[in-house]
Design a protein around this motif. Structure first.
Motif, short mmCIF file in Angstrom:
data_model
loop_
_atom_site.label_atom_id
_atom_site.label_comp_id
_atom_site.label_asym_id
_atom_site.label_seq_id
_atom_site.Cartn_x
_atom_site.Cartn_y
_atom_site.Cartn_z
N ASP A 60 0.83 -1.20 0.00
CA ASP A 60 0.00 0.00 0.00
C ASP A 60 0.86 1.25 0.00
O ASP A 60 0.51 2.26 -0.61
N ILE A 61 2.01 1.19 0.66
CA ILE A 61 2.94 2.33 0.63
C ILE A 61 3.47 2.53 -0.79
O ILE A 61 3.58 3.67 -1.26
N VAL A 62 3.75 1.44 -1.48
CA VAL A 62 4.20 1.52 -2.87
C VAL A 62 3.08 2.09 -3.74
O VAL A 62 3.33 2.92 -4.62
N ARG A 63 1.83 1.66 -3.50
CA ARG A 63 0.69 2.18 -4.27
C ARG A 63 0.53 3.69 -4.06
O ARG A 63 0.32 4.44 -5.01
N ILE A 64 0.67 4.14 -2.82
CA ILE A 64 0.55 5.57 -2.53
C ILE A 64 1.70 6.34 -3.19
O ILE A 64 1.48 7.41 -3.78
N ALA A 65 2.92 5.81 -3.13
CA ALA A 65 4.06 6.47 -3.78
C ALA A 65 3.87 6.52 -5.30
O ALA A 65 4.18 7.54 -5.93
N PRO A 84 -2.52 2.00 -21.05
CA PRO A 84 -2.31 2.37 -22.46
C PRO A 84 -1.37 3.57 -22.64
O PRO A 84 -0.62 3.63 -23.62
N ILE A 85 -1.39 4.50 -21.70
CA ILE A 85 -0.51 5.66 -21.79
C ILE A 85 0.95 5.21 -21.71
O ILE A 85 1.79 5.63 -22.50
N LEU A 86 1.25 4.34 -20.76
CA LEU A 86 2.63 3.88 -20.61
C LEU A 86 3.07 2.98 -21.75
O LEU A 86 4.23 3.03 -22.17
N LEU A 87 2.17 2.16 -22.27
CA LEU A 87 2.52 1.36 -23.44
C LEU A 87 2.83 2.25 -24.63
O LEU A 87 3.80 2.02 -25.37
N GLN A 136 9.54 3.94 -16.95
CA GLN A 136 8.25 3.59 -17.54
C GLN A 136 7.95 2.10 -17.38
O GLN A 136 6.81 1.73 -17.09
N VAL A 137 8.95 1.26 -17.55
CA VAL A 137 8.75 -0.18 -17.37
C VAL A 137 8.42 -0.49 -15.91
O VAL A 137 7.53 -1.31 -15.62
N LEU A 138 9.10 0.16 -14.99
CA LEU A 138 8.83 -0.03 -13.57
C LEU A 138 7.41 0.40 -13.21
O LEU A 138 6.67 -0.35 -12.55
N VAL A 139 6.99 1.56 -13.68
CA VAL A 139 5.64 2.05 -13.41
C VAL A 139 4.61 1.14 -14.08
O VAL A 139 3.58 0.81 -13.48
N LEU A 140 4.89 0.69 -15.29
CA LEU A 140 3.97 -0.22 -15.97
C LEU A 140 3.83 -1.53 -15.20
O LEU A 140 2.72 -2.05 -15.03
N GLY A 141 4.94 -2.07 -14.71
CA GLY A 141 4.88 -3.28 -13.91
C GLY A 141 4.07 -3.10 -12.64
O GLY A 141 3.28 -3.97 -12.26
N LEU A 142 4.25 -1.97 -11.97
CA LEU A 142 3.47 -1.70 -10.76
C LEU A 142 1.99 -1.54 -11.07
O LEU A 142 1.13 -2.01 -10.31
#
Length: 146
Positions: free
Chosen positions: A20-25, A92-95, A117-123
């Motif tokens: 949840d901390i990762v989600r908030i960040a 779709p934005i990150l892809l 971008q790959v890290l954010v897409l994975g999350l």
């Protein structure tokens, strides 16, 4: 129980609190990127138009969609409300950013944009499956109305 309900149930049962901390960040990061986006909108339009020619109006609509999706999706991720929908809107934005905008840039420079971008897409894919977690505003249960 269909596949989507099984995925939702699995995500609810296997969601550690620290995620949840990762989600908030992630939500804060997307809000900041959304607020920075209008200053860089002309650069994005030039990059997209070079790789995928589009009419000017379509580029303007795309730019406003990205701005609103990052800002509102980030707020929803911070709150933990409608997390799966917020992630689905962001993917779709990150892809598009991975394949069309940053495809020609140097890959091995320090902290390349594609790595972030790959890290954010994975999350986003993780939170699409896992859901909002215990520290969130709970979505109303459609079955019980509570």
């Amino acid at each position: 129980m269909n596949l989507l309900q099984r995925i939702e149930h699995w995500g609810d049962m296997h969601h550690p609190r620290w995620m949840d901390i990762v989600r908030i960040a992630l939500g804060i990061f997307l809000c900041i990127r959304g607020l920075q986006f209008p200053a860089n909108m002309s650069d994005m339009m030039a990059d997209v138009n070079a790789n995928l020619p589009m009419p000017s109006f379509a580029l303007v609509v795309l730019g406003h969609y990205i701005f609103l999706a990052h800002l509102m999706g980030g707020i929803l991720l911070i709150l933990g409300a409608y997390t799966r929908i917020a992630c689905l809107i962001q993917i779709p934005i990150l892809l598009g950013a991975l394949f069309f905008v940053n495809s020609g840039q140097e890959l091995f420079r320090p902290f390349p944009a594609w790595f972030v971008q790959v890290l954010v897409l994975g999350l986003l894919v993780y939170f699409l499956v896992a859901g909002d977690g215990p520290w969130s505003m709970k979505e109303p249960d459609r079955r019980t109305g509570a």
